[in-house]
Each structure stands twice: as structure tokens, then as C-alpha cells.
Design a protein around this motif. Structure first.
Motif, short mmCIF file in Angstrom:
data_model
loop_
_atom_site.label_atom_id
_atom_site.label_comp_id
_atom_site.label_asym_id
_atom_site.label_seq_id
_atom_site.Cartn_x
_atom_site.Cartn_y
_atom_site.Cartn_z
N ARG A 22 76.20 18.20 13.93
CA ARG A 22 76.21 19.64 14.19
C ARG A 22 76.80 19.95 15.56
NH1 ARG A 22 70.18 21.37 12.65
NH2 ARG A 22 69.86 19.27 13.46
N SER A 23 76.50 19.09 16.56
CA SER A 23 77.07 19.31 17.89
C SER A 23 78.58 19.15 17.87
CB SER A 23 76.45 18.33 18.89
OG SER A 23 75.10 18.66 19.14
N ARG A 25 80.55 19.69 15.33
CA ARG A 25 81.10 20.88 14.68
C ARG A 25 81.10 22.07 15.64
NH1 ARG A 25 78.18 19.60 9.43
NH2 ARG A 25 79.77 18.67 8.10
N ARG A 26 80.03 22.18 16.42
CA ARG A 26 79.93 23.30 17.35
C ARG A 26 81.00 23.20 18.43
NH1 ARG A 26 78.32 28.37 17.16
NH2 ARG A 26 76.95 29.05 18.84
N GLU A 29 84.28 24.14 16.96
CA GLU A 29 84.36 25.59 16.81
C GLU A 29 84.75 26.24 18.14
OE1 GLU A 29 81.14 29.21 16.39
OE2 GLU A 29 80.72 27.33 15.33
N PHE A 30 84.17 25.73 19.23
CA PHE A 30 84.49 26.28 20.54
C PHE A 30 85.91 25.94 20.96
CE2 PHE A 30 79.74 26.26 21.98
CZ PHE A 30 79.49 27.30 21.11
N TYR A 81 73.09 18.73 22.43
CA TYR A 81 72.39 19.95 21.99
C TYR A 81 72.61 21.17 22.87
CZ TYR A 81 68.87 18.85 25.57
OH TYR A 81 68.25 18.58 26.75
N GLU A 83 74.29 24.28 24.59
CA GLU A 83 75.46 25.13 24.33
C GLU A 83 76.38 25.19 25.54
OE1 GLU A 83 76.37 29.67 22.87
OE2 GLU A 83 75.11 28.36 21.69
N HIS A 86 78.36 22.17 25.35
CA HIS A 86 79.34 22.28 24.27
C HIS A 86 80.59 23.02 24.73
CE1 HIS A 86 75.95 21.90 21.03
NE2 HIS A 86 76.26 20.73 21.59
N TRP A 87 80.40 24.13 25.43
CA TRP A 87 81.56 24.90 25.91
C TRP A 87 82.36 24.08 26.92
CZ3 TRP A 87 84.04 28.62 23.80
CH2 TRP A 87 83.41 29.60 23.06
N CYS A 225 81.57 32.46 26.31
CA CYS A 225 81.49 31.27 27.17
C CYS A 225 81.48 31.63 28.65
CB CYS A 225 82.63 30.30 26.87
SG CYS A 225 84.26 30.82 27.47
#
Length: 273
Positions: A22-23, A25-26, A29-30, A81, A83, A86-87, A225
Motif C-alpha cells: 500500500r505504501s 502504491r501511495r 500515486e504521489f 506508513y 504520508e 511518502h511525499w 504536499c
């Protein structure tokens, strides 16, 4: 081991384990959001790559041409995990893909003492296997030696990590090789009004006269972001400016800052609080 790397914004490899999937994929997506700007809209990724490429060229010997760059990632956090992480990983991925399109080869080293196995899997998926992405297991507290033209990727790092990095590379020859993508040093100067605060940022403040800084306007990045990339700037130390510093400047290295609660101490596995 983690998945084989993909090109920026490419399809996820099926061998990524289900736990960090999931991370991945996230982050993907970013990546897509960072690169799919409307025609005519400011493009933060291209602006950042252009600034970094210019600064790296300045870090080379006169007449030299950049072909390879070390990318040192410090304090990126839990990419499994978080966000914000992730960005930041998405920005790193698309930025380095842009640098590769400009003819640069990239080799990574990651310094984050709190990494979990899931974090490492996500990093390997996007940055590559061990031969192109070294994950440092020792906690250097930001005291990373600079060798050759280096992009330091440090968005939202604690101030103490920046100071530790600068103090441990306190010479014109070392700092002239560094291009920093992270918190604006000039913003630290504007905010550090009390003497107690200024003493904790001594290394940053002493180097301000020799710093070139290009702030990156948030309007070039997706609005969601902005908190993750607040105060972001490309910063470097041009050789011509460093040459103006007196000899005494380099012989009196600033003190390493005292421990801060948001920095994991070496040998403890915990932050000071």
C-alpha cells in the motif's frame, strides 16, 4: 531483499511484499501527481532539477562536467506508513529521474536509524538494490562525510542534523561539493531571534554569508504536499564565496549542537525527551 527498482512513475513490480504494498502504491500515486502538472502551470520538479543541476555543476572543478552524483538521504522517516515520508520519497524519485534525463547517473545512500524492514522494502523498490542504494544501519546522527559532488536530500530534517552535517565537513573543499535540498537556512536565521536558539544553529548561521539559496515556491507542487515540503530550498556553497572566508574561519569549527528531542541518539535507539 526488496523489489527491483522501477523507473520514475512506472508500474509497481509484483514482487513487492504485501505488507508495504500500500505504501508503494501511495508513493507511486504521489509521483504521478508531482509529474502531471497542467500545461502552463509551474512545475516544481523541473524547477528543482534545474536548480540542483546548476548547483552540482558549480561544485565541480573548473571545466569539469558532472556525470555522476551521490545522493545522500538523511532522516526521511518511515516510508512504510508516513504520508510526509511518502511525499518526500516521491519527490526524490521523480527528481532523480529528471536528473538522469539530464545525463547524470545517481547512486544513493540512506541514513535513517529508525528504518523497519517494511521501510527498507519500500526504499529498495523505488531507489534500487544494494549496488545503487546503500542503506546505512549505523546511526551517524547526520555526521555523514562528503565525497565527490553530493546531493543531500533532507526535507524537514531537525536543525541538529543539518548542524552535525556541516560541523563534520567543516572545510571549503568538503562543503563546496555539497548541494542541499532541505529546509531553508535563511528561514532559520529569520526565526532564531533569541540568543539560545542562535547558539543551537551556530554552524548554519556562520555559513550564511557563503551560501547560495534558491527557495522553491510551493505553487509548483500539488497543494496536498505543501506541509511536507514547507520551506524547501536548494542550497549550495559556491567556491568563489568560500574562498572569501578567512583562514581562521575554517580553523575554528562550530560546536556540535546539544542533543534535541527529535534526533535519535547513536547507541540509544531513542530520541531525547
Amino acid at each position: 531483499g526488496g523489489a527491483q527498482p522501477t523507473e520514475a512513475c512506472g508500474a509497481l513490480e509484483p514482487i513487492v511484499r504485501s505488507e508495504p504494498r500500500r505504501s508503494c502504491r501511495r508513493v507511486q500515486e504521489f509521483c504521478d501527481k508531482l509529474t502531471s502538472r497542467e500545461d502552463g502551470a509551474p512545475n516544481g520538479v523541473q524547477d528543482t532539477a534545474e536548480a540542483v543541476a546548476k548547483a552540482l555543476q558549480d561544485a565541480l572543478p573548473v571545466g569539469g562536467t558532472a556525470s555522476a552524483v551521490n545522493v545522500v538521504v538523511v532522516g526521511i522517516g518511515h516510508v512504510g506508513y508516513s504520508e510526509n515520508a511518502h511525499w518526500q520519497l516521491a519527490l526524490l524519485q521523480v527528481l532523480c529521474a529528471e536528473l538522469k534525463r539530464r545525463g547524470l547517473s545517481v547512486k544513493f545512500s540512506v541514513h535513517e536509524p529508525a528504518l523497519t524492514e517494511a521501510d527498507s522494502t519500500v526504499l529498495r523498490h523505488f531507489l534500487g538494490p544494494a549496488k545503487v542504494c546503500a542503506i546505512e544501519t549505523r546511526n551517524l546522527e547526520g555526521k555523514v562525510p562528503l565525497e565527490g559532488p553530493t546531493l543531500l536530500f533532507m526535507p524537514h530534517c531537525p536543525r541538529a542534523l543539518y548542524c552535525n552535517l556541516l560541523c563534520s565537513n567543516w572545510s571549503a573543499s568538503a562543503l563546496s561539493q555539497a548541494v542541499l535540498l532541505g529546509n531553508s537556512f535563511k528561514a532559520y536565521d529569520a526565526r532564531a531571534l533569541r540568543s539560545a536558539q542562535r547558539s543551537k544553529a551556530e554552524a548554519i548561521l556562520k555559513l550564511l554569508p557563503y551560501l547560495e539559496e534558491l527557495p522553491l515556491p510551493l505553487r509548483g507542487f500539488p497543494s496536498e504536499c505543501h506541509d511536507s515540503l514547507l520551506d524547501l530550498a536548494v542550497q549550495w556553497f559556491p567556491k568563489a564565496r568560500l574562498a572569501l572566508a578567512p583562514e581562521l574561519f575554517w580553523s575554528t569549527c562550530p560546536r556540535f549542537p546539544p542533543p534535541e528531542k527529535d534526533v535519535i541518539r547513536a547507541g540509544t535507539g531513542s530520541t531525547d525527551g
